[in-house]
Design a protein around this motif. Sequence first.
Motif, PDB file in Angstrom:
ATOM      1  N   LEU A  91       0.834  -1.195   0.000  1.00  0.00           N
ATOM      2  CA  LEU A  91       0.000   0.000   0.000  1.00  0.00           C
ATOM      3  C   LEU A  91       0.870   1.247   0.000  1.00  0.00           C
ATOM      4  N   PHE A  92       0.527   2.180  -0.857  1.00  0.00           N
ATOM      5  CA  PHE A  92       1.213   3.459  -0.980  1.00  0.00           C
ATOM      6  C   PHE A  92       0.136   4.531  -0.913  1.00  0.00           C
ATOM      7  N   VAL A  93       0.319   5.529  -0.067  1.00  0.00           N
ATOM      8  CA  VAL A  93      -0.676   6.584   0.080  1.00  0.00           C
ATOM      9  C   VAL A  93      -0.017   7.938  -0.129  1.00  0.00           C
ATOM     10  N   VAL A  94      -0.655   8.749  -0.959  1.00  0.00           N
ATOM     11  CA  VAL A  94      -0.226  10.133  -1.153  1.00  0.00           C
ATOM     12  C   VAL A  94      -1.192  11.004  -0.371  1.00  0.00           C
ATOM     13  N   ASP A  95      -0.648  11.824   0.505  1.00  0.00           N
ATOM     14  CA  ASP A  95      -1.441  12.745   1.331  1.00  0.00           C
ATOM     15  C   ASP A  95      -1.411  14.109   0.638  1.00  0.00           C
ATOM     16  N   VAL A  96      -2.553  14.512   0.102  1.00  0.00           N
ATOM     17  CA  VAL A  96      -2.662  15.781  -0.618  1.00  0.00           C
ATOM     18  C   VAL A  96      -3.347  16.787   0.310  1.00  0.00           C
ATOM     19  N   ASP A  97      -2.559  17.712   0.849  1.00  0.00           N
ATOM     20  CA  ASP A  97      -3.115  18.695   1.774  1.00  0.00           C
ATOM     21  C   ASP A  97      -3.928  19.773   1.067  1.00  0.00           C
ATOM     22  N   ARG A  98      -3.580  20.043  -0.184  1.00  0.00           N
ATOM     23  CA  ARG A  98      -4.312  21.057  -0.958  1.00  0.00           C
ATOM     24  C   ARG A  98      -5.058  20.365  -2.088  1.00  0.00           C
ATOM     25  N   PRO A  99      -6.369  20.130  -1.911  1.00  0.00           N
ATOM     26  CA  PRO A  99      -7.134  19.361  -2.902  1.00  0.00           C
ATOM     27  C   PRO A  99      -7.097  19.940  -4.314  1.00  0.00           C
ATOM     28  N   GLU A 100      -6.819  21.232  -4.442  1.00  0.00           N
ATOM     29  CA  GLU A 100      -6.809  21.845  -5.783  1.00  0.00           C
ATOM     30  C   GLU A 100      -5.693  21.282  -6.668  1.00  0.00           C
ATOM     31  N   ARG A 122      -9.879  14.974   7.428  1.00  0.00           N
ATOM     32  CA  ARG A 122     -10.642  15.840   8.337  1.00  0.00           C
ATOM     33  C   ARG A 122     -10.488  17.317   7.997  1.00  0.00           C
ATOM     34  N   ARG A 123      -9.355  17.681   7.439  1.00  0.00           N
ATOM     35  CA  ARG A 123      -9.093  19.098   7.129  1.00  0.00           C
ATOM     36  C   ARG A 123      -9.372  19.441   5.662  1.00  0.00           C
TER      37      ARG A 123
END
Length: 144
Positions: A91-100, A122-123
């Motif tokens: 499993l590899f996950v990319v955390d995108v803090d800015r959805p744009e 959540r944010r």
Amino acid sequence: MSATSFLATATTYRESGLSFFPTSQKLPAFDLLPKRFDPAEGRKKSTWIGYQHRQPSLDEIQFWYDRHERASEIALVCGPSSHGNTKNAGLFVVDVDRPEIAESFRQACGKAWDMIAIERTRRGGLHLAMLCDGASELSNKKLA
């Protein structure tokens, strides 16, 4: 997450070949995790590290379910212990803090985008989860 959905989700994750551990309010539910000796502190401490190498057992899942008030959420473990029942994957996950910026990522992925599981954080950000070959070679890196 209700107790029933916790058990159903945990069981589904395990059957799907994913590794995970219980959390409470975004932190590991340490009081429910196995203990391991920490030489730096000279004592046993609760840790989720073992799940980087194996899935939780059915007995562990039942233990967490029975104590649901202290384990309300589940965190997936990235890497080869979450192989999705696929040889050499993880499993590899990319955390995108800015959805744009997700649209740029979608365009870069092309048809592979359809194989990505997307979760809103959540944010308001996004977690983009996928199974990748050679996941044991991937590590925590800031991409941008």
